[in-house]
Design an enzyme around this catalytic site. Structure first.
Site, short mmCIF file in Angstrom:
data_model
loop_
_atom_site.label_atom_id
_atom_site.label_comp_id
_atom_site.label_asym_id
_atom_site.label_seq_id
_atom_site.Cartn_x
_atom_site.Cartn_y
_atom_site.Cartn_z
N LYS A 149 106.68 -25.82 19.37
CA LYS A 149 105.63 -26.81 19.41
C LYS A 149 106.17 -28.09 20.05
O LYS A 149 107.39 -28.25 20.07
CB LYS A 149 105.10 -27.09 18.00
N GLU A 217 107.50 -37.98 4.76
CA GLU A 217 108.88 -38.11 5.25
C GLU A 217 109.34 -39.55 5.02
O GLU A 217 108.55 -40.48 5.16
CB GLU A 217 108.94 -37.82 6.74
N ASP A 236 101.49 -34.02 15.78
CA ASP A 236 102.86 -33.61 15.43
C ASP A 236 102.89 -32.80 14.13
O ASP A 236 103.70 -31.89 13.99
CB ASP A 236 103.72 -34.87 15.28
N HIS A 241 101.66 -27.90 11.07
CA HIS A 241 102.26 -27.63 9.76
C HIS A 241 101.23 -27.71 8.62
O HIS A 241 101.14 -26.81 7.79
CB HIS A 241 103.39 -28.62 9.47
N LYS A 341 105.34 -40.82 8.32
CA LYS A 341 106.76 -41.18 8.41
C LYS A 341 106.96 -42.47 7.63
O LYS A 341 106.03 -43.21 7.37
CB LYS A 341 107.17 -41.36 9.87
#
Ligand code: BG6
Length: 489
Positions: A149, A217, A236, A241, A341
């Protein structure tokens, strides 16, 4: 429809395009070392790391000593194993866009070997690589290709990649990797659902009130500014995911573990996601961008101050949203997805919240929604079922307690990292834990209108402080449904 590629007893050549790039250094080569250590690579496996540097073997060995060894855990590292692993490796200087270089590559490879090509490069190079492999007669019906990916930027580009690669490889030769599908706990979720009988009758509306999927994260954008700023959290993380996790939670029982049986069911889920119009996007999604704060006890820059990030960029580093699956099983059950993030902790968890008590006879206890199944994917792996129990003492006061399935303690066996497990699947030709073309396209079909909606709305992402759980609007999204994010350590 795909069935797994047949396995032969021939030697194996594993060729990594982008072989000295970031992914190869951090994940692929360490995973292959682990497979070598545990004797799961076929005996005659040779690994070719390709790059554009004009290195001789000495320079390559120096590079991997310096860069790769550090990504192998100290408990797993052994000098003798490392030396024998390195003997399996070759570096080949190849400019992926230059057909002539493939002739040199071919001359290095083992004659008659099975071939696996791992494309750990920008997707813009994929079609050129395939064409050059074809011209050099390096593709036969036993060859396999692994696509990293991001597979596209939107639906049109994903379709284009699939179409282009499909000119050279059959669907059953194509392994679209999503490393979350290689995580032990994610695979365990299928066992939890389909290897036990107690959950299935309850695994639906109205017995499940909501589902939360969080992949948080604590790291920031790090050195990946160039890639990340053109991508953002939606492309992303959510498009791949988190939607894959949602599929495993929501799919119907597949008839078997055959690749297509599993992937057919996941596809149905993706196609049942309720499309979002702009008004839904405004109401049911939250984009965020981190500002300066603290992470793991240290000061952390804001996204706009990170190296190589344009100072006025609108890229989101956080997304929370409410999704609905339009089918009988999940009617009116919200699926809350959240990723970001620089959040308060590295924590990935799926929380299944069961229905409220219809009526309580325990007037001293305020709890309504009391039963939760919590599946922690990382940092540690465990599954907990929250039940109510009576507090010791007189009276009938209730308190939540957890039935705890601690997988680390329950099994003494080694738990392979996702990339190791998936690389072995590729080598063995097992497609079950890889995405099929139509799955990928269905995921983009749902995600793209959300990204377009954000553009139409033209709002900046909401600020959140580095080291927090995201913008306040993300909690408000839950509060409107009478829920809140589960943020336990
Ligand atoms: C990758 C994303 O696919 O997954 C990264 O590109 C992210 O941005 C990573 O950090 C997270 O993976 P893991 O296994 O560390 O949760």
């Amino acid at each position: 429809m795909a069935t797994s590629t047949p396995i032969s007893a021939a030697p194996l050549d594993l060729v990594i395009f982008g072989g000295v790039g970031d992914l190869s250094v951090r994940k692929l080569l360490p995973a292959l070392y682990m497979a070598h250590l545990h004797n799961t690579l076929p005996d005659e496996t040779h690994i070719y790391a390709l790059g554009r540097q004009t290195w001789d073997r000495g320079a390559f060995l120096h590079f991997i000593e310096e860069k790769v060894r550090g990504f192998i855990g100290s408990k797993a590292y052994r000098d003798d194993v490392w030396s024998s692993f390195v003997r399996r490796l070759s570096y080949v200087c190849v400019d992926a866009t230059n057909a002539a270089d493939y002739v040199g590559l071919k001359s290095e490879m083992q004659p008659g070997a099975d071939r696996v090509y791992y494309l750990a490069t920008a997707p813009s190079l994929f079609v050129g690589i395939c064409a050059n492999l074809q011209s050099a007669e390096l593709i036969d019906e036993r060859a396999r290709v692994v696509l990293e990916k991001p597979l596209g930027h939107d639906l049109a580009s994903a379709r284009q990649i699939n179409h282009d690669v499909g000119q050279y490889f059959q669907e059953q030769q194509i392994f679209r990797i999503d490393h979350y599908l290689g995580k032990e706990t994610v695979q365990n979720l299928m066992v939890l659902r389909f290897g036990n009988s107690i959950f299935e009758p309850l695994w639906r509306s109205p017995y499940i009130k909501s589902v939360q999927i969080t992949v948080a994260e604590s790291v920031g954008v790090g050195s990946r500014a160039g890639f990340y700023d053109g991508t953002g959290a939606m492309r992303d993380m959510i498009q791949n995911h988190l939607l894959q996790l949602l599929c495993i939670v929501a799919m119907e029982p597949p008839v078997s573990l055959d690749p297509d049986a599993v992937r057919d069911e996941k596809l149905k889920v993706l196609r049942s996601l309720r499309p979002m119009a702009v008004a839904d996007v405004a109401r049911d999604t939250v984009r965020g961008q981190y500002t300066a704060g603290a992470s793991n006890g240290e000061a952390a820059l804001g996204y706009l101050q990170e190296e190589n990030i344009p100072p006025d960029t609108n890229t989101e580093t956080f997304v929370a949203l409410k999704a609905h699956i339009n089918n009988w099983r999940w009617a009116n059950v919200p699926f809350f997805l959240r990723t970001g993030k620089r959040m308060a902790a590295r924590q990935s968890e799926i929380v299944i919240e069961f229905a409220d008590l219809p009526f309580t006879i325990f007037n001293d206890s305020p709890h309504r929604s009391v039963n939760r199944l919590m599946i922690r994917l990382q940092p540690e792996e465990h599954i907990q079922l929250q039940m109510m129990a009576k507090e010791p003492g007189s009276g009938m006061k209730l308190r939540p307690v957890k039935l705890d399935l601690d997988l680390q303690t329950a099994f003494s066996e080694r738990r392979a990292e996702a990339y190791e497990r998936l690389l072995i699947d590729v080598i063995k030709g097992r497609l079950t834990h890889f995405m099929r073309r139509d799955e990928l396209e269905a995921a983009w079909t749902w995600v793209e209108p959300i990204i377009d909606g954000w553009q139409q709305l033209g709002e900046r992402p909401k600020a959140y402080t580095a080291g927090s759980w995201g913008p306040a609007a993300s909690s408000a999204l839950m509060a409107r449904e009478g829920s809140s994010w589960v943020e336990e350590s």
